[in-house]
Enzyme design. Sequence first.
Site, PDB file in Angstrom:
ATOM      1  N   VAL A 129       5.386  -0.832  55.165  1.00 58.38           N
ATOM      2  CA  VAL A 129       6.278  -0.778  54.005  1.00 58.38           C
ATOM      3  C   VAL A 129       5.997   0.524  53.268  1.00 58.38           C
ATOM      4  CG1 VAL A 129       4.722  -2.239  52.628  1.00 58.38           C
ATOM      5  CG2 VAL A 129       7.076  -1.954  51.901  1.00 58.38           C
ATOM      6  N   PHE A 130       7.065   1.253  52.961  1.00 61.58           N
ATOM      7  CA  PHE A 130       6.924   2.560  52.297  1.00 61.58           C
ATOM      8  C   PHE A 130       7.053   2.382  50.793  1.00 61.58           C
ATOM      9  CE2 PHE A 130       8.745   6.513  50.583  1.00 61.58           C
ATOM     10  CZ  PHE A 130       7.798   7.426  51.029  1.00 61.58           C
ATOM     11  N   TYR A 132       7.298   4.258  47.128  1.00 61.80           N
ATOM     12  CA  TYR A 132       7.638   5.550  46.512  1.00 61.80           C
ATOM     13  C   TYR A 132       7.571   5.495  44.991  1.00 61.80           C
ATOM     14  CZ  TYR A 132      12.021   3.077  45.806  1.00 61.80           C
ATOM     15  OH  TYR A 132      12.955   2.140  45.431  1.00 61.80           O
ATOM     16  N   GLY A 133       7.365   4.300  44.450  1.00 60.67           N
ATOM     17  CA  GLY A 133       7.335   4.123  42.993  1.00 60.67           C
ATOM     18  C   GLY A 133       6.057   3.391  42.615  1.00 60.67           C
ATOM     19  N   SER A 134       6.216   2.253  41.954  1.00 56.27           N
ATOM     20  CA  SER A 134       5.017   1.539  41.495  1.00 56.27           C
ATOM     21  C   SER A 134       4.159   1.036  42.654  1.00 56.27           C
ATOM     22  CB  SER A 134       5.407   0.376  40.582  1.00 56.27           C
ATOM     23  OG  SER A 134       6.197  -0.546  41.289  1.00 56.27           O
ATOM     24  N   GLU A 190       9.821  -7.504  43.275  1.00 56.31           N
ATOM     25  CA  GLU A 190      10.930  -6.545  43.184  1.00 56.31           C
ATOM     26  C   GLU A 190      12.280  -7.247  43.211  1.00 56.31           C
ATOM     27  OE1 GLU A 190       9.716  -4.033  42.241  1.00 56.31           O
ATOM     28  OE2 GLU A 190       7.769  -3.802  43.161  1.00 56.31           O
TER      29      GLU A 190
HETATM   30  C1  BEZ Z   1       8.206   1.299  45.522  1.00 56.84           C
HETATM   31  O1  BEZ Z   1       7.266   1.734  44.886  1.00 56.84           O
HETATM   32  O2  BEZ Z   1       8.332   1.571  46.715  1.00 56.84           O
HETATM   33  C2  BEZ Z   1       9.168   0.416  44.894  1.00 56.84           C
HETATM   34  C3  BEZ Z   1       9.814   0.838  43.781  1.00 56.84           C
HETATM   35  C4  BEZ Z   1      10.711  -0.004  43.170  1.00 56.84           C
HETATM   36  C5  BEZ Z   1      10.932  -1.257  43.696  1.00 56.84           C
HETATM   37  C6  BEZ Z   1      10.298  -1.651  44.822  1.00 56.84           C
HETATM   38  C7  BEZ Z   1       9.400  -0.816  45.421  1.00 56.84           C
END
Ligand code: BEZ
Length: 178
Positions: free
Chosen positions: A11-12, A14-16, A87
């Site tokens: 699982v990639f 990119y945010g939190s 999420e």
């Molecule tokens: C993430 O960090 O990949 C992500 C960001 C927002 C919602 C779900 C995952």
Amino acid sequence: MTSPETKPTWVFGYGSLIYKVDFPYLRSEQASITGWQRRFWQGSHDHRGTPEQPGRVVTLVPAAKVVCKGVAYLVDNDVFDHLDHREKNGYRRFDIDIKLLKQQQRVPGVLYVADEHNFAYLGAAPTRDIATQIANSHGPSGSNRDYVLQLAEALRDLGDLDPHVFELESLLRSNNTR
Ligand code: BEZ
């Protein structure tokens, strides 16, 4: 033997998911995807805002040739119960090709994207308006401002100098909001 149902999945994040790792994983690697960029275009009613005053959090939007760095986690499939719940505010899982940077190897995986068809989507706005909304939003997971500052720190560590995130960080740190 591992059955297809139990084979771990990349699982990639990119945010939190880069800096708030509240799930078990088998491996984690710095990674990138191509053709997507971060945007603070998704509303947050449940983490960094409220239904009355939603915050803004990142999603990905298509952007030809743009490289987005993040962290890839190899997880057992039961971890998705937790991640899907975390999420749930408009994000859906999509398949994606992930490049593991140390190994220079491509692996199939998934990521979470909140597109314009979800109920919490806010979309584009002038950056200063986005910063103002973030400065004024708080939710059960903390202030929306801290979300941006933590993400910017994590991206600096990864060497992903994302102009959209760093412009927001700068506006928030200098209180250049309304
Ligand atoms: C993430 O960090 O990949 C992500 C960001 C927002 C919602 C779900 C995952």
